[in-house]
Design a protein around this motif. Structure first.
Motif, mmCIF file in Angstrom:
data_model
loop_
_atom_site.group_PDB
_atom_site.id
_atom_site.type_symbol
_atom_site.label_atom_id
_atom_site.label_comp_id
_atom_site.label_asym_id
_atom_site.label_seq_id
_atom_site.Cartn_x
_atom_site.Cartn_y
_atom_site.Cartn_z
ATOM 1 N N MET A 1 0.816 -1.184 0.000
ATOM 2 C CA MET A 1 0.000 0.000 0.000
ATOM 3 C C MET A 1 0.868 1.260 0.000
ATOM 4 N N THR A 2 1.936 1.277 0.805
ATOM 5 C CA THR A 2 2.849 2.418 0.787
ATOM 6 C C THR A 2 4.207 1.959 0.287
ATOM 7 N N HIS A 3 5.000 2.910 -0.118
ATOM 8 C CA HIS A 3 6.332 2.591 -0.616
ATOM 9 C C HIS A 3 7.361 2.567 0.503
ATOM 10 N N LEU A 4 6.953 2.855 1.722
ATOM 11 C CA LEU A 4 7.894 2.865 2.829
ATOM 12 C C LEU A 4 8.448 1.483 3.141
ATOM 13 N N THR A 5 7.770 0.438 2.699
ATOM 14 C CA THR A 5 8.299 -0.914 2.915
ATOM 15 C C THR A 5 9.536 -1.157 2.058
ATOM 16 N N GLU A 6 9.750 -0.343 1.027
ATOM 17 C CA GLU A 6 10.914 -0.480 0.165
ATOM 18 C C GLU A 6 12.129 0.258 0.728
ATOM 19 N N LEU A 7 11.976 0.972 1.825
ATOM 20 C CA LEU A 7 13.071 1.721 2.434
ATOM 21 C C LEU A 7 14.064 0.745 3.061
ATOM 22 N N PRO A 8 15.360 0.858 2.731
ATOM 23 C CA PRO A 8 16.354 -0.040 3.335
ATOM 24 C C PRO A 8 16.410 0.126 4.851
ATOM 25 N N ASP A 9 16.869 -0.922 5.518
ATOM 26 C CA ASP A 9 16.892 -0.915 6.981
ATOM 27 C C ASP A 9 17.757 0.213 7.541
ATOM 28 N N TRP A 10 18.920 0.464 6.941
ATOM 29 C CA TRP A 10 19.803 1.514 7.454
ATOM 30 C C TRP A 10 19.136 2.885 7.358
ATOM 31 N N ALA A 11 18.416 3.108 6.262
ATOM 32 C CA ALA A 11 17.738 4.387 6.081
ATOM 33 C C ALA A 11 16.545 4.498 7.022
ATOM 34 N N ALA A 12 15.824 3.410 7.204
ATOM 35 C CA ALA A 12 14.671 3.428 8.112
ATOM 36 C C ALA A 12 15.118 3.716 9.544
ATOM 37 N N LEU A 13 16.235 3.132 9.941
ATOM 38 C CA LEU A 13 16.754 3.369 11.287
ATOM 39 C C LEU A 13 17.182 4.821 11.453
ATOM 40 N N LEU A 14 17.887 5.349 10.477
ATOM 41 C CA LEU A 14 18.337 6.737 10.549
ATOM 42 C C LEU A 14 17.156 7.712 10.532
ATOM 43 N N VAL A 15 16.169 7.448 9.697
ATOM 44 C CA VAL A 15 14.967 8.295 9.647
ATOM 45 C C VAL A 15 14.229 8.238 10.981
ATOM 46 N N PHE A 65 12.817 10.353 1.420
ATOM 47 C CA PHE A 65 12.345 10.460 0.045
ATOM 48 C C PHE A 65 13.481 10.441 -0.968
ATOM 49 N N SER A 66 14.672 10.847 -0.562
ATOM 50 C CA SER A 66 15.818 10.727 -1.468
ATOM 51 C C SER A 66 16.165 9.264 -1.707
ATOM 52 N N VAL A 67 16.116 8.456 -0.661
ATOM 53 C CA VAL A 67 16.408 7.026 -0.809
ATOM 54 C C VAL A 67 15.300 6.332 -1.595
ATOM 55 N N LEU A 68 14.047 6.664 -1.308
ATOM 56 C CA LEU A 68 12.942 6.010 -2.002
ATOM 57 C C LEU A 68 12.888 6.348 -3.487
ATOM 58 N N GLU A 69 13.192 7.596 -3.835
ATOM 59 C CA GLU A 69 13.086 8.008 -5.228
ATOM 60 C C GLU A 69 14.403 7.893 -5.990
ATOM 61 N N SER A 70 15.466 7.463 -5.327
ATOM 62 C CA SER A 70 16.797 7.283 -5.939
ATOM 63 C C SER A 70 17.308 8.562 -6.596
ATOM 64 N N ARG A 71 16.942 9.685 -6.032
ATOM 65 C CA ARG A 71 17.452 10.984 -6.479
ATOM 66 C C ARG A 71 17.402 11.920 -5.289
ATOM 67 N N LEU A 72 18.157 12.985 -5.381
ATOM 68 C CA LEU A 72 18.235 13.935 -4.288
ATOM 69 C C LEU A 72 16.955 14.783 -4.231
ATOM 70 N N VAL A 73 16.260 14.751 -3.105
ATOM 71 C CA VAL A 73 15.034 15.521 -2.906
ATOM 72 C C VAL A 73 15.376 16.689 -1.992
ATOM 73 N N LEU A 74 15.231 17.890 -2.506
ATOM 74 C CA LEU A 74 15.635 19.071 -1.755
ATOM 75 C C LEU A 74 14.494 20.043 -1.481
ATOM 76 N N HIS A 75 13.241 19.616 -1.611
ATOM 77 C CA HIS A 75 12.114 20.506 -1.351
ATOM 78 C C HIS A 75 12.143 21.039 0.087
ATOM 79 N N GLU A 76 12.618 20.208 0.994
ATOM 80 C CA GLU A 76 12.619 20.576 2.399
ATOM 81 C C GLU A 76 13.647 21.644 2.730
ATOM 82 N N VAL A 77 14.606 21.873 1.843
ATOM 83 C CA VAL A 77 15.616 22.901 2.096
ATOM 84 C C VAL A 77 14.957 24.271 2.174
ATOM 85 N N LEU A 78 13.959 24.523 1.353
ATOM 86 C CA LEU A 78 13.240 25.791 1.402
ATOM 87 C C LEU A 78 12.518 25.953 2.737
#
Length: 116
Positions: A1-15, A65-78
């Protein structure tokens, strides 16, 4: 249902750690708001807690979202830039307004205006 299950364990722990740190900092700021006595003491705790707390949450969002989309997501910088700029400015304006009010009412607990 969500794409969060595709998040690697290291990234999930850090998030998760960043989200917990952000929530903890915001909670500490809220406790500071309740515990401190005067307005001038109370104004600092939530400001610092919200700035650092939202920073951790936004870093967690960028990482997730950078890990999930395999690209750098910088919307949050603003959002981060706006929070880092507006929160201290708001603190300063509120403190100056309260200081002006207390000086005009003749409150002896505030320092006198600078000479010059």
């Amino acid at each position: 249902m969500t794409h969060l299950t595709e998040l690697p364990d290291w990234a999930a722990l850090l998030v998760a750690l960043l989200l917990l740190a952000g929530a903890g900092l915001a909670l500490i700021g809220s406790f500071g708001l309740l515990r401190l006595g005067s307005f001038y003491e109370r104004i600092h705790a939530p400001t610092l807690g919200s700035t650092l707390g939202i920073g951790c949450v936004l870093i967690a969002s960028m990482l997730c979202f950078s890990v999930l989309e395999s690209r750098l997501v910088l919307h949050e910088v603003l959002i981060t830039a706006l929070m880092v700029i507006t929160t201290p400015v708001t603190l300063m304006l509120l403190a100056r307004a309260a200081l002006y009010r207390d000086r005009s009412e003749g409150d002896d607990s505030v320092p006198p205006p600078p000479a010059g």
